[in-house]
Design an enzyme around this catalytic site. Structure first.
Site, short mmCIF file in Angstrom:
data_model
loop_
_atom_site.label_atom_id
_atom_site.label_comp_id
_atom_site.label_asym_id
_atom_site.label_seq_id
_atom_site.Cartn_x
_atom_site.Cartn_y
_atom_site.Cartn_z
CG HIS A 152 -0.94 -3.05 1.68
ND1 HIS A 152 -0.09 -2.25 0.94
CD2 HIS A 152 -0.34 -3.20 2.88
CE1 HIS A 152 0.98 -1.94 1.67
NE2 HIS A 152 0.85 -2.52 2.85
CG LEU A 153 -8.14 -2.26 1.93
CD1 LEU A 153 -9.41 -1.50 2.32
CD2 LEU A 153 -8.06 -3.56 2.71
NE ARG A 154 -2.72 -6.92 -1.56
CZ ARG A 154 -1.50 -6.65 -1.18
NH1 ARG A 154 -0.90 -5.52 -1.57
NH2 ARG A 154 -0.83 -7.48 -0.43
CG ASN A 170 1.43 -1.59 -2.15
OD1 ASN A 170 0.42 -1.21 -1.57
ND2 ASN A 170 2.12 -2.64 -1.75
CE LYS A 172 4.74 2.60 2.67
NZ LYS A 172 3.85 1.46 2.58
CG HIS A 180 8.67 -0.41 3.45
ND1 HIS A 180 7.72 -1.40 3.52
CD2 HIS A 180 9.87 -1.06 3.45
CE1 HIS A 180 8.31 -2.59 3.57
NE2 HIS A 180 9.62 -2.40 3.52
CG ASP A 182 1.90 -3.91 6.51
OD1 ASP A 182 1.34 -3.62 5.43
OD2 ASP A 182 3.11 -4.17 6.58
N GLY A 210 3.53 -10.55 2.94
CA GLY A 210 2.36 -9.85 3.46
C GLY A 210 1.45 -10.78 4.22
O1 DOR Z 1 4.90 -7.63 3.61
C1 DOR Z 1 4.51 -6.62 3.01
N1 DOR Z 1 3.48 -6.68 2.15
N2 DOR Z 1 5.14 -5.45 3.19
C2 DOR Z 1 4.90 -4.39 2.41
O2 DOR Z 1 5.56 -3.40 2.55
C3 DOR Z 1 3.89 -4.46 1.35
C4 DOR Z 1 2.89 -5.50 1.63
C5 DOR Z 1 2.04 -5.82 0.42
O3 DOR Z 1 1.49 -4.88 -0.16
O4 DOR Z 1 1.88 -6.98 0.12
#
Ligand code: DOR
Length: 447
Positions: free
Chosen positions: A71-73, A103, A156, A188, A313, A332
């Protein structure tokens, strides 16, 4: 080893004298020759002129590691991370390719959203990149088309809510997602109705110790049961991400024809309650880190072949966000920079073979997601290569993390086995802990 092909006359780069892992898993002391961005020859290349030589004596020469879950935001949450900083951590950790999750803000739901991410990655990401398209009620009908967008690693689907608003919690909508398209859908698997029903447990807990209680074994198992039933009904294969329980592994072992399986280094390394005592919310993630009993079952599943793939992850959140009282603290853990060394340490400890690790982190994305031309050291494949010193020791620190969030749950841990060079499409991107290459952010290709 005899050189193949035997008509190669010049090389851009030759990697000499390392223990090269061939596609069958054999380790052979030989040379790897590169022309442009491809592997051009494998074998004894000392008589072939090359512009650059990398001496790999005493090192392992492995296919570049692929992190199929980060997840690189970017866009929208780039106070936590972005494509430049996240992939800098990746190459420092021996990773040459990342598959990024949808996401973000906005969530990745259209072809335009995918193209926006590729544009942002171009000349800023140090690794090769692919992006997942998120499944949502509003784009169900287009998913069969969207999953074939160039560079898209697949669909996803979040069955349980996590970071961001992406959620498809009803069986009829999940079924519609599975009926639109053909590629393996990444899932997920946490059961949203049970999460809602039990949220009071998290609210009363007072600390992250409550996290695996709220998001309990039954929450994970129910969702995995539901998705297997729907995969069977629709005859659409799925890839269940970050499996955490012995109970799910037993079920998945009987359903290999329906689902491929991913595990994470965090779940193989940390265990409850110790991790929550020591790290508090810095150990909080979804699905949660559980007790030793489950960790043992995950290791068995890795070595029995129930597990197909691994990803980090990598899910960065700032220290300020993590410091909020549980359960306002977000879920996360960071991981893209620590995944490979952590797993090499497990190899050195005898928990899995190096061949198994390379299968899970290099070859798997081709099997699971249809990635082209990567994941094995083969003539004609992309020259994505990681050099590893299996004897080097290293102590992780928060300070060395390239992530904007600036922390790792493994601060202070000493590992044996460390990536010392990362080559991305023929370009030496990292050498001895320094990023020396120019980011290209090349788009992956899929069948
Ligand atoms: O712990 C998590 N963080 N699980 C996820 O499914 C999403 C991720 C996040 O994007 O922070």
């Amino acid at each position: 080893m005899t050189i193949w092909p035997n008509d190669v006359t010049h090389l851009d780069t030759v990697i000499t004298g390392g223990q090269v892992m061939l596609p069958g898993g054999d380790l052979v002391t030989t040379d790897v020759g590169i022309v442009g961005h491809q592997i051009a020859a494998i074998g004894d290349l000392k008589n072939v002129p090359a512009k650059h030589t990398i001496d790999a004596t005493g090192l392992h020469v492995l296919p570049g590691f692929i992190d199929s879950q980060v997840h690189l935001r970017e866009p929208g949450l780039d106070h936590k991370e972005d494509l430049h900083t996240g992939t800098k951590g990746a190459v420092l950790g021996g990773v040459t390719t990342v598959f990024e999750m949808p996401n973000t803000k906005p969530a990745t739901l259209t072809g335009q959203d995918l193209e926006d991410k590729f544009t942002r990655a171009k000349n800023r990401a140090f690794t090769n990149v692919a992006f997942f398209i998120g499944a949502a009620a509003e784009n169900v009908e287009s998913l069969g088309h969207l999953e074939n967008h160039p560079g898209c690693s697949g669909v996803k689907l979040f069955m349980g809510s996590s970071t961001g608003g992406l959620l498809v919690d009803r069986d009829d909508t999940i079924e519609a997602v599975l009926r639109n398209g053909r590629r393996r859908v990444a899932i997920h698997a946490e059961d949203e109705p049970r999460l809602i029903e039990r949220k009071h447990i998290a609210e009363a807990a007072g600390s992250a110790h409550g996290h695996p209680e709220w998001r309990d074994v039954e929450t994970a198992l129910r969702a995995t049961q539901r998705i297997l039933a729907l995969a069977d009904k629709t005859k659409r294969p799925v890839h269940v991400l970050h499996i955490t329980t012995a109970d799910e592994m037993a079920l998945l072992a009987k359903n290999k024809h329906l689902a491929t399986v991913e595990v994470l280094p965090q779940h193989l390394t940390l265990a409850s309650p110790e991790c929550y005592d020591r790290l508090g919310s810095y150990a909080q993630m979804n699905p949660p880190i559980r007790e030793q009993r489950h960790q043992g079952a995950l290791w068995q599943a890795v070595n029995a072949g129930v597990v197909d793939a691994m990803g980090s992850d990598h899910a960065p959140h700032t220290k300020e966000e993590k410091a909020k009282p549980y359960p306002q603290s977000p879920s996360g853990l960071t991981g893209v920079q620590t995944m490979v060394p952590l797993m090499l340490n497990h190899v050195n400890a005898g928990r899995l073979s190096l061949q198994r690790l390379v299968d899970l982190l290099c070859a798997a994305p081709q099997r699971v997601h249809g990635l082209k031309n990567k994941g094995r050291l083969v003539v004609g494949y992309d020259a994505d290569i990681t050099l590893v010193d299996m004897k080097a020791t290293h102590t992780f620190t928060h300070a060395e993390m390239a992530t904007k969030s600036g922390w790792t749950p493994f601060d202070g841990m000493t590992v044996t086995g460390f990536p010392v060079a990362t080559m991305v499409r023929g370009q030496l991107m990292m050498r001895d802990g320094e990023v020396i290459g120019t980011p290209e952010g090349e788009r992956c290709q899929f069948w």
